[in-house]
Motif scaffolding. Sequence first.
Motif, PDB file in Angstrom:
ATOM      1  N   CYS A 197      14.395   9.057   4.429  1.00 14.24           N
ATOM      2  CA  CYS A 197      15.660   9.168   3.700  1.00 14.24           C
ATOM      3  C   CYS A 197      15.990  10.646   3.489  1.00 14.24           C
ATOM      4  O   CYS A 197      15.102  11.454   3.233  1.00 14.24           O
ATOM      5  CB  CYS A 197      15.456   8.451   2.364  1.00 14.24           C
ATOM      6  SG  CYS A 197      16.569   8.904   1.042  1.00 14.24           S
ATOM      7  N   CYS A 247      14.043  11.360  -2.496  1.00 11.10           N
ATOM      8  CA  CYS A 247      15.187  11.157  -3.392  1.00 11.10           C
ATOM      9  C   CYS A 247      14.739  10.565  -4.732  1.00 11.10           C
ATOM     10  O   CYS A 247      13.590  10.163  -4.904  1.00 11.10           O
ATOM     11  CB  CYS A 247      16.259  10.300  -2.720  1.00 11.10           C
ATOM     12  SG  CYS A 247      15.988   8.527  -2.809  1.00 11.10           S
ATOM     13  N   CYS A 252      14.365   3.317  -3.532  1.00  5.88           N
ATOM     14  CA  CYS A 252      14.531   3.773  -2.147  1.00  5.88           C
ATOM     15  C   CYS A 252      13.308   3.380  -1.322  1.00  5.88           C
ATOM     16  O   CYS A 252      12.200   3.872  -1.560  1.00  5.88           O
ATOM     17  CB  CYS A 252      14.748   5.274  -2.095  1.00  5.88           C
ATOM     18  SG  CYS A 252      14.889   5.862  -0.401  1.00  5.88           S
TER      19      CYS A 252
END
Length: 270
Positions: A197, A247, A252
Amino acid sequence: MLTFRDFLAALRRLEIERSFPVIVHSSLSAFGHVQGGAETLLGALMGSFQTIVMPTFTYKTMIIPELGPENNACRYGSGMVSNQLAEIYRPNLPADRLMGIVPETLRRRTNAQRSNHPVLSFSGLNASEALSAQSLDEPLAPLHALRLAGGWVLLMGVNHTVNTSIHYAERLAGRKQFVRWSLISDGVVEFEGFPGCSDGFEAIAPHLKEITRQVVIGPAQIIAVPLEGLVKVVGSRLAADPLALLCANPDCERCNAVRSDQILKNEQLN
Ligand SMILES: [Zn+2]
């Protein structure tokens, strides 16, 4: 309203030699009204650099299988609906909309070339060497080739959260990568090297300060960072903190998979 000359002048102020290749990420809308639209931005890049590369990714070809490797940030079996909407990869499949309009404008040029990864293809001008470096399991190899050629990352109206070269640096630093699946004309193909990510990538900006060049143009900025320096800074950042640049979203899946992987690595060290 910004014009071709405005972009040309802004790019010149970055003082990057035209012989150095650039990997460009852009948001046309960030610049407000641009006379001539995406063609203007692309034309100014072509007037400033010999070799231009952009991501023309096609996430719409991706498939979620019933089974796969563990800790892969993939909800196996959840693709009942989305798999039916997946598109078969073909060399002229348009880049996903979230790439912005500029890469698709580049891809459509008659003198543009595109690498052949079903999900993570790059398109470029005078970039055949970098593009041909890509393979199914080394999707970011074009960035390696650009780095060796003295390449620069240009962020035009966007920030580091779309900076694919940070993924390349993460891979070099040994950060966990993912296995993914894509629909091609022969069926479903599995590949490695799908990156994590990027939502936490803007945290690298202060660490890059010394090697960053930036110019303001209208309501937005163009940020330039040399690939070689970027790789070094990301590498030392991840060496200091293996969880850096992840993040803040607790749900996530890919960032959490990196955290689990890091726990495993720590256990193996002790
Ligand atoms: Zn994340």
